[in-house]
Enzyme design. Structure first.
Site, PDB file in Angstrom:
ATOM      1  N   GLN A 532      30.747  28.269  44.705  1.00 16.34           N
ATOM      2  CA  GLN A 532      30.987  29.673  43.853  1.00 16.34           C
ATOM      3  C   GLN A 532      31.056  29.337  42.440  1.00 16.34           C
ATOM      4  O   GLN A 532      32.054  28.464  42.163  1.00 16.34           O
ATOM      5  CB  GLN A 532      32.051  30.376  44.325  1.00 16.34           C
ATOM      6  CG  GLN A 532      32.376  31.792  43.550  1.00 16.34           C
ATOM      7  CD  GLN A 532      33.682  32.501  43.898  1.00 16.34           C
ATOM      8  OE1 GLN A 532      34.811  31.842  43.874  1.00 16.34           O
ATOM      9  NE2 GLN A 532      33.675  33.560  44.537  1.00 16.34           N
ATOM     10  N   GLY A 533      30.502  29.731  41.619  1.00 19.98           N
ATOM     11  CA  GLY A 533      30.539  29.738  40.050  1.00 19.98           C
ATOM     12  C   GLY A 533      31.033  30.782  39.459  1.00 19.98           C
ATOM     13  O   GLY A 533      30.171  31.620  38.868  1.00 19.98           O
ATOM     14  N   TYR A 534      32.307  31.311  39.342  1.00 17.42           N
ATOM     15  CA  TYR A 534      32.803  32.288  38.850  1.00 17.42           C
ATOM     16  C   TYR A 534      33.586  31.897  37.572  1.00 17.42           C
ATOM     17  O   TYR A 534      33.298  32.253  36.607  1.00 17.42           O
ATOM     18  CB  TYR A 534      33.413  32.971  39.674  1.00 17.42           C
ATOM     19  CG  TYR A 534      32.877  34.108  40.604  1.00 17.42           C
ATOM     20  CD1 TYR A 534      31.522  34.216  40.680  1.00 17.42           C
ATOM     21  CD2 TYR A 534      33.650  34.933  41.278  1.00 17.42           C
ATOM     22  CE1 TYR A 534      30.835  34.914  41.479  1.00 17.42           C
ATOM     23  CE2 TYR A 534      33.167  35.870  42.406  1.00 17.42           C
ATOM     24  CZ  TYR A 534      31.420  35.883  42.297  1.00 17.42           C
ATOM     25  OH  TYR A 534      31.022  36.579  43.143  1.00 17.42           O
ATOM     26  N   SER A 535      34.560  31.075  37.820  1.00 15.77           N
ATOM     27  CA  SER A 535      35.721  31.029  36.804  1.00 15.77           C
ATOM     28  C   SER A 535      34.892  29.957  35.879  1.00 15.77           C
ATOM     29  O   SER A 535      34.112  29.102  35.920  1.00 15.77           O
ATOM     30  CB  SER A 535      36.895  30.231  37.469  1.00 15.77           C
ATOM     31  OG  SER A 535      37.639  31.163  38.179  1.00 15.77           O
ATOM     32  N   GLU A 654      38.119  39.946  53.066  1.00 18.38           N
ATOM     33  CA  GLU A 654      38.358  38.912  52.302  1.00 18.38           C
ATOM     34  C   GLU A 654      39.695  39.224  51.444  1.00 18.38           C
ATOM     35  O   GLU A 654      40.603  38.101  51.679  1.00 18.38           O
ATOM     36  CB  GLU A 654      37.292  38.560  51.260  1.00 18.38           C
ATOM     37  CG  GLU A 654      36.086  37.926  51.611  1.00 18.38           C
ATOM     38  CD  GLU A 654      35.065  38.629  52.324  1.00 18.38           C
ATOM     39  OE1 GLU A 654      34.394  38.406  52.985  1.00 18.38           O
ATOM     40  OE2 GLU A 654      35.271  40.023  51.938  1.00 18.38           O
ATOM     41  N   SER A 778      44.839  35.292  40.308  1.00 22.13           N
ATOM     42  CA  SER A 778      46.444  34.805  40.291  1.00 22.13           C
ATOM     43  C   SER A 778      47.185  35.895  40.778  1.00 22.13           C
ATOM     44  O   SER A 778      46.844  37.181  40.543  1.00 22.13           O
ATOM     45  CB  SER A 778      46.593  34.321  39.051  1.00 22.13           C
ATOM     46  OG  SER A 778      46.832  35.176  38.085  1.00 22.13           O
ATOM     47  N   ASN A 779      48.307  35.812  41.161  1.00 20.44           N
ATOM     48  CA  ASN A 779      49.459  36.631  41.571  1.00 20.44           C
ATOM     49  C   ASN A 779      49.843  37.399  40.327  1.00 20.44           C
ATOM     50  O   ASN A 779      50.345  38.865  40.759  1.00 20.44           O
ATOM     51  CB  ASN A 779      50.455  35.927  42.191  1.00 20.44           C
ATOM     52  CG  ASN A 779      50.467  35.605  43.652  1.00 20.44           C
ATOM     53  OD1 ASN A 779      49.160  35.524  44.086  1.00 20.44           O
ATOM     54  ND2 ASN A 779      51.116  34.953  44.327  1.00 20.44           N
ATOM     55  N   GLU A 780      49.634  36.885  39.104  1.00 22.98           N
ATOM     56  CA  GLU A 780      50.111  37.681  37.932  1.00 22.98           C
ATOM     57  C   GLU A 780      49.252  38.779  37.663  1.00 22.98           C
ATOM     58  O   GLU A 780      49.294  39.986  37.426  1.00 22.98           O
ATOM     59  CB  GLU A 780      50.359  36.796  36.878  1.00 22.98           C
ATOM     60  CG  GLU A 780      51.578  35.801  36.924  1.00 22.98           C
ATOM     61  CD  GLU A 780      51.384  34.854  37.690  1.00 22.98           C
ATOM     62  OE1 GLU A 780      52.496  34.258  38.182  1.00 22.98           O
ATOM     63  OE2 GLU A 780      50.183  34.441  38.066  1.00 22.98           O
TER      64      GLU A 780
END
Length: 796
Positions: A532-535, A654, A778-780
């Site tokens: 996967q190329g997202y970030s 997911e 992230s959880n934030e």
């Protein structure tokens, strides 16, 4: 109409009636507190007219027969409206004790009076020191020709205004010391009642017995060498009281959070609502998650009470589970809600104050959070089971003979019952997945998992969520959840499965027939492995700010995209054959509007993959660089500039899967083993920490089950499902922290190390837990989503 539907309709009517009869009225709460010492006789009579006082009693006994769920609903409403009347301690606890006693004329009369409200009864059993143990009962009964004489004291008796008491006393029978339950009127000679004021303005009583006479027919139950009827009656009463007190606390928690969220949205400082400040938003989200965990724990406990096959200890454990969470959440809510309100939260004039003080009182009733965590741990010990602890042992091996004897699947597995399907899947996984590759503390490489997934492919099990006509298993939601749960339970490592989990479902929904024909078969056969190329380095969780660009050009073989940029955190891209990438195709559009979704061959000229070594020494992630990479136009999925919609479409399973309780459950198993090897299993400090984490995992499972059932019913999940990911990953981190703490000096050693008489990898879980709160958003960021989409707090 089914019994379930009829029950739901009845409970809905009870809830609506309760909301109408017991509205929120802080002024009334203060008046009852200040002038009536916590009990309003007029309101009590109204409760009797509503049928609430006999909610657990059959119609033959003068009640409504609505049962424990209705009682919990009433208790919840009383907590929400901050009514301090002793509904739980009398109508629930006393009624449950009497119902557990043998039928008699006196018992029937007491139950009838209880339902009509003509008598207010309370249970007396705790010692002057407040111990919650039958061995601590300090009211002693001596035999006389006509009955018994009571002496001693019982403290923390709810409803000192009661006109009668059920008293638990201890009597000596030879070498034995048996319990008996008897009924006394409040004006009996020799009984003196003193009162102690509680935080919410109500009172508890201490009963002082000075040679109080008890007639033989006033004894409702007694233990003997062959039975324990008094003990059984008390345990039934306390289980019901614990459960309904948890429900009452949940009501108080819910209202306190509502007040806090309203204040955060309205109170302004520095020119904006304070609810726009991220630090306050995240605190509010954490309070909301605790409330939701309390709701889940309470629902699971009520399910146990509804289940006629539940044993006594299972009901005790369920009640303690709910009360531990409710008490913990109530005290957290009380402290944090005052802080979030600022100075006004400390005043009695503001509505929040009555809820804070009521929560302080209820949190200690029938045992506080610490006591119930301890009891839950005693009732439900985690059994250590065999797991592979060394990530290095056999790590260079492939799966020997893993393709032998595959179970070919021809029939529709959805036709099987859920338990039969679970047994089939579990048996196959346990029989064929190698032990040395279970519960790995890092993500395995494709070379290590190749043979296993080729076997799954040959069985037709490689794509459980895909429809059968596309080559998948076509599992219905319930079966798919079972399949995923059994993978997690068995510790099966997830391979680089983006092709199965993401590309395939996307092409089935958004792809062209040519794209499906071209890509899907090679995904199923594992010929193509996807990453996967997202970030990107500058975007992180702010995915819409990506800068990798794709320019549409006319190439030598037709229209194509020219891609330039960089991706990061592409998991195991060094093993992949293909990438799916989000790229910016319209730099002038708003952030989410100019993004497209492309499929790429990773061996295309201009693509460079650089593995990144993580802090645990593994190369799980990579950087991927694009330098004038040419991508055919036919590799565009969906419409140009509509990639954001496509990327967001893969939530559902997911999002639930990331919040599965299986990972922290594995962490508990590891923690149990480390504690045993280190000789700390019975250490009281360790036991307290462990029981806290054990309940954190239990309540995650309760919440997870609720969302899973929504999917099974075909309902769409909302943003609130993000709480599962937050709680699961952060709980796993807390467990991993305790693993290395419990391991002592060995907690700093890498790999399989000797602790006591065995070997274990204490540090592996810690490394595995660190990225868990980062991937998948992230959880934030998840807290930001919850604060706005669920709690409705203003944007900054």
């Amino acid at each position: 109409m089914s019994d379930t539907t009829e029950l739901q309709e009845t409970l809905k009517m009870v809830a609506e009636s309760a909301a109408s009869f017991a509205p929120v009225d802080a002024k009334r709460a203060r008046r009852v507190r200040d002038q009536l010492e916590g009990h309003d006789p007029a309101f009590w009579r109204g409760m009797a007219e509503q049928g609430w006082l006999g909610v657990l009693l059959s119609e033959e006994l003068g009640g409504t027969g609505l049962g424990m769920r209705a009682a919990a609903l009433i208790a919840e409403r009383l907590g929400y409206a901050c009514h301090s009347e002793p509904f739980v301690s009398s109508s629930v606890v006393v009624a449950s004790a009497l119902l557990a006693c043998a039928p008699s004329a006196r018992r029937s009369a007491l139950l009838s009076d209880l339902a009509s409200g003509s008598r207010l009864l309370a249970l007396a059993w705790q010692s002057p020191q407040g111990e919650l143990s039958l061995n601590a009962v300090q009211v002693l009964a001596s035999s006389t020709p006509n009955g018994f004489v009571l002496s001693g004291e019982a403290r923390f008796v709810a409803a000192p205004e009661a006109n009668g008491f059920l008293v638990l006393a201890r009597r000596a029978i030879g070498a034995r010391s048996d319990l008996m339950l008897c009924e006394l009127t409040a004006d009996v000679k020799g009984l003196r009642v003193t009162k102690e004021k509680r935080s919410d303005g109500s009172f508890s009583a201490c009963l002082h017995f000075d040679s109080v006479m008890v007639a033989q027919d006033a004894v409702l139950a007694y233990d003997s060498e062959n039975s324990a009827s008094a003990t059984h009656a008390l345990q039934s009463a306390l289980n019901a009281g614990v459960l309904c007190t948890a429900a009452e606390l949940y009501g108080s928690i819910t209202r306190s959070l509502e007040l806090t969220l309203s204040y955060l949205a309205l109170r302004e400082q520095f020119g904006q609502a304070i609810g726009a400040f991220q630090v306050l938003q995240h605190r509010a989200v954490d309070l909301w998650m605790q409330k939701e965990l309390t709701r889940a724990a309470l629902g699971a406990a009520l399910d146990k009470f509804d289940d006629p096959t539940s044993s006594a200890w299972q009901r005790q454990a369920a009640a303690s589970s709910a009360k531990a969470r409710a008490s913990q959440t109530a005290l957290l809510m009380a402290a944090q809600s005052v802080q979030l309100h600022g100075a006004i939260g400390t005043t009695d004039e503001y509505e929040l104050g009555v809820y804070v003080n009521r929560s302080l009182a209820l949190a200690s009733d029938f045992g506080n959070a610490s006591w119930h965590r301890h009891r839950y741990g005693q009732l439900t010990p985690v059994q250590e089971r065999e797991i592979n602890d060394d990530p290095l042992t056999g790590s260079g091996q492939t799966l020997a003979n893993s393709a032998s004897n595959p179970v070919a699947v021809e029939q529709d597995l959805n036709a099987l019952g859920d338990e039969a399907f679970r047994a089939l899947v579990r048996n196959d996984f346990e029989s064929h997945y190698p032990k040395h590759l279970r519960y790995m503390p890092y993500r395995l490489r494709w070379s290590q998992l190749r043979d296993w997934y080729l076997r799954m492919s040959s069985m037709g099990w490689i794509a459980p969520s895909w429809p059968r006509d596309a080559g998948g298993m076509g599992l219905a939601p319930a079966k798919l959840l079972i399949f995923l749960e059994e993978q997690e339970r068995c510790g099966i490592a997830r391979f680089q499965d983006h092709g199965i989990q993401m590309v395939g479902p996307l092409l089935l929904r958004f792809g062209t027939p040519e794209q499906r024909e071209r890509f899907l078969p090679k995904i199923l056969s594992c010929e193509n492995i996807w990453s996967q190329g997202y970030s990107e380095p500058g975007s992180g969780s702010d995915l819409a700010s990506l800068r990798t660009k794709a320019e549409k050009i006319e190439g030598p073989h037709g229209p194509e995209f020219l891609v330039n940029g960089q991706k990061i955190w592409t998991a195991l891209a060094q093993d992949a054959t293909h990438l799916f990438v989000l790229v910016r195709t319209d730099p002038n559009a708003k952030k989410q509007k100019g993004i497209s979704f492309l499929l790429m061959d990773i061996n295309s000229p201009g693509i460079t993959v650089r593995p990144i070594k993580d802090i645990g020494g593994h190369e799980e992630f990579c950087e991927v660089f694009f330098d004038n990479v040419r991508v055919p136009l036919e590799n565009l999925v969906g419409e140009l500039n509509d990639g954001w919609t496509i990327a967001k479409s893969l939530l559902g399973f997911e999002r639930v899967f990331l919040g599965s309780p299986k990972l922290p459950e594995y962490g508990l198993q590891m923690l149990v083993r480390i504690a045993r090897l280190a000789g700390l299993s019975d250490d009281p400090v360790f036991r307290d920490k462990f029981s806290t984490l054990q309940l954190d995992v239990t309540h995650l499972a309760d919440a997870y089950a609720g969302y899973a059932n929504m999917l099974i019913r075909g309902e769409t999940l909302g943003a609130d499902v993000s709480m599962l990911k937050i709680w699961s990953t952060e709980t796993f981190q807390r467990i991993a922290d305790l693993c290395i703490e419990t391991a002592g000096a060995c907690g700093a050693l890498v790999g399989d190390v000797t602790i006591g008489a065995g070997k274990v990898n204490a540090l592996g879980s810690w490394y595995k837990a660190r990225p868990a709160t980062i991937y998948g958003g992230s959880n934030e960021i998840q807290r930001n989503i919850l604060s706005r989409q669920v709690l409705g707090l203003p944007a900054s």
